[in-house]
Design an enzyme around this catalytic site. Structure first.
Site, PDB file in Angstrom:
ATOM      1  N   LYS A  36       2.446 -11.088   0.487  1.00  0.00           N
ATOM      2  CA  LYS A  36       2.119 -12.122  -0.776  1.00  0.00           C
ATOM      3  C   LYS A  36       1.995 -11.190  -2.061  1.00  0.00           C
ATOM      4  O   LYS A  36       2.476 -11.510  -3.402  1.00  0.00           O
ATOM      5  CB  LYS A  36       0.894 -12.773  -0.660  1.00  0.00           C
ATOM      6  CG  LYS A  36       0.890 -14.116   0.074  1.00  0.00           C
ATOM      7  CD  LYS A  36      -0.390 -14.963   0.100  1.00  0.00           C
ATOM      8  CE  LYS A  36      -1.383 -14.254   0.515  1.00  0.00           C
ATOM      9  NZ  LYS A  36      -2.859 -15.017   0.301  1.00  0.00           N
ATOM     10  N   ARG A 111      -8.538 -22.545  -1.594  1.00  0.00           N
ATOM     11  CA  ARG A 111      -8.609 -22.399  -0.208  1.00  0.00           C
ATOM     12  C   ARG A 111      -9.078 -23.664   0.514  1.00  0.00           C
ATOM     13  O   ARG A 111      -8.833 -23.667   1.791  1.00  0.00           O
ATOM     14  CB  ARG A 111      -9.979 -21.288   0.002  1.00  0.00           C
ATOM     15  CG  ARG A 111      -9.539 -20.269   0.689  1.00  0.00           C
ATOM     16  CD  ARG A 111     -10.850 -19.194   0.764  1.00  0.00           C
ATOM     17  NE  ARG A 111     -10.889 -18.100   0.094  1.00  0.00           N
ATOM     18  CZ  ARG A 111      -9.932 -17.062   0.147  1.00  0.00           C
ATOM     19  NH1 ARG A 111      -8.939 -17.186   0.992  1.00  0.00           N
ATOM     20  NH2 ARG A 111      -9.687 -15.921  -0.615  1.00  0.00           N
ATOM     21  N   ARG A 150      -0.970  -0.149  10.973  1.00  0.00           N
ATOM     22  CA  ARG A 150      -1.450   0.644   9.890  1.00  0.00           C
ATOM     23  C   ARG A 150      -2.250   1.734  10.331  1.00  0.00           C
ATOM     24  O   ARG A 150      -3.228   1.574  11.081  1.00  0.00           O
ATOM     25  CB  ARG A 150      -2.377  -0.123   8.571  1.00  0.00           C
ATOM     26  CG  ARG A 150      -1.274  -1.305   7.908  1.00  0.00           C
ATOM     27  CD  ARG A 150      -1.917  -2.016   6.994  1.00  0.00           C
ATOM     28  NE  ARG A 150      -1.521  -2.938   6.419  1.00  0.00           N
ATOM     29  CZ  ARG A 150      -2.012  -4.055   5.936  1.00  0.00           C
ATOM     30  NH1 ARG A 150      -3.425  -3.960   5.895  1.00  0.00           N
ATOM     31  NH2 ARG A 150      -1.212  -5.099   5.432  1.00  0.00           N
ATOM     32  N   ARG A 183      -8.277   1.405  10.316  1.00  0.00           N
ATOM     33  CA  ARG A 183      -9.338   0.770   9.870  1.00  0.00           C
ATOM     34  C   ARG A 183     -10.085  -0.397  10.528  1.00  0.00           C
ATOM     35  O   ARG A 183      -9.056  -0.906  11.163  1.00  0.00           O
ATOM     36  CB  ARG A 183      -9.289   0.091   8.543  1.00  0.00           C
ATOM     37  CG  ARG A 183      -9.072   1.242   7.320  1.00  0.00           C
ATOM     38  CD  ARG A 183      -8.955   0.525   5.994  1.00  0.00           C
ATOM     39  NE  ARG A 183      -7.594  -0.277   5.949  1.00  0.00           N
ATOM     40  CZ  ARG A 183      -6.728  -0.122   4.923  1.00  0.00           C
ATOM     41  NH1 ARG A 183      -7.022   0.454   3.780  1.00  0.00           N
ATOM     42  NH2 ARG A 183      -5.618  -0.896   4.846  1.00  0.00           N
ATOM     43  N   ARG A 194      -9.322 -13.032  11.973  1.00  0.00           N
ATOM     44  CA  ARG A 194      -8.723 -13.459  10.437  1.00  0.00           C
ATOM     45  C   ARG A 194      -7.823 -14.492  10.289  1.00  0.00           C
ATOM     46  O   ARG A 194      -7.768 -15.353   9.610  1.00  0.00           O
ATOM     47  CB  ARG A 194      -8.515 -12.209   9.652  1.00  0.00           C
ATOM     48  CG  ARG A 194      -9.524 -11.207   9.171  1.00  0.00           C
ATOM     49  CD  ARG A 194      -8.933  -9.889   8.631  1.00  0.00           C
ATOM     50  NE  ARG A 194      -7.983 -10.083   7.565  1.00  0.00           N
ATOM     51  CZ  ARG A 194      -7.415  -8.843   7.083  1.00  0.00           C
ATOM     52  NH1 ARG A 194      -7.403  -7.778   7.956  1.00  0.00           N
ATOM     53  NH2 ARG A 194      -6.880  -9.152   6.045  1.00  0.00           N
TER      54      ARG A 194
END
Ligand SMILES: [Zn+2]
Length: 244
Positions: A36, A111, A150, A183, A194
């Site tokens: 995004k 949201r 990542r 992380r 999430r």
């Protein structure tokens, strides 16, 4: 420079007092890892739109100690969520600013359906409306792969990806030789959680905007340039439809 910039209202008034050129009032939806941010950057530069990411705006209002910022800070200091109504007022303050008179790009707001209702009412009270809601869709498996791959260097935060942008030596930063770590936020279990929250929150919003004929879907599994081209083409079509 972009050749497809929308005319500013002031220019319209000067050049063609009777023509109506619509604003570009956009909402960006999509899971984490859908790109995004990249698409937002490109849309901002294509159409000269201000980009409002809710988190950034709240932080900015707090930092600038605006009236609303002070109200928001009081909640944050207590460790409480900033209420819907206050977030809406912060967003509307931006939408009412001169920079947003030709349009805006919202990310992270609304949201909830309640926030969406509030936004709709606030816009219609100003004789404005949404142009489109852009949903960038990516499969959950792909999101997990993108984010959990990542790796970040402990020294300077340089970012790599085990599949898409691997370092020359495993777990070692190319630039400063320091160790690469994953992380906590990027761990697969965390990403899956999430995503659950994302789907739970976003499904009602998708239905809400689909019912209103505002939703436009984009395949976020494609390259950023392909997604960008598709979004531009869609917005161009929307403009043509409005002119007819
Ligand atoms: Zn590094």
């Amino acid at each position: 420079m972009s050749g497809s910039r929308f005319l500013r209202r002031s220019e319209i008034r000067e050049n063609a007092p009777f023509s109506i050129v619509s604003e570009l009032n956009l909402i960006l939806l999509g899971p984490p890892g859908a790109g995004k941010g990249t698409q937002a950057e490109r849309l901002v530069s294509d159409f000269d739109l201000p980009y409002y990411a809710t988190g950034d705006i709240l932080r900015q209002a707090v930092a600038e100690e605006t009236e609303l910022g002070k109200e928001a800070k009081a909640y944050m200091d207590k460790g409480e969520l900033v209420p819907d109504d206050l977030i809406c007022r912060v967003i509307m303050e931006r939408i009412d600013s001169p920079g947003a008179e030709d349009g805006f790009l919202l990310d992270g707001f609304p949201r909830t359906v309640r926030q969406a209702d509030t936004l709709e009412e606030a816009l219609s009270g100003r004789d404005r409306k949404l142009t489109a809601v852009l949903l960038i869709e990516v499969d959950d498996d792909e999101v997990v792969k993108r984010i959990s791959g990542r790796r970040v260097c402990v020294k300077n935060g340089h970012v790599y990806h085990v599949d898409y942008d691997p370092p020359k030596h495993e777990d070692v930063c190319d630039q400063d030789g320091s160790r690469l770590v994953q992380r906590d936020d990027d761990k697969p279990e965390t990403v899956k959680k999430r995503l659950e929250v994302y789907h739970e929150q976003t499904k009602p919003l998708i239905d809400y905007y689909e019912t209103r004929g505002l939703l436009r879907r984009f395949d976020g599994g494609r390259s950023p340039s392909e997604v960008h081209d598709h979004i531009r083409a869609t917005l161009a079509t929307l403009r043509l439809e409005e002119e007819l």
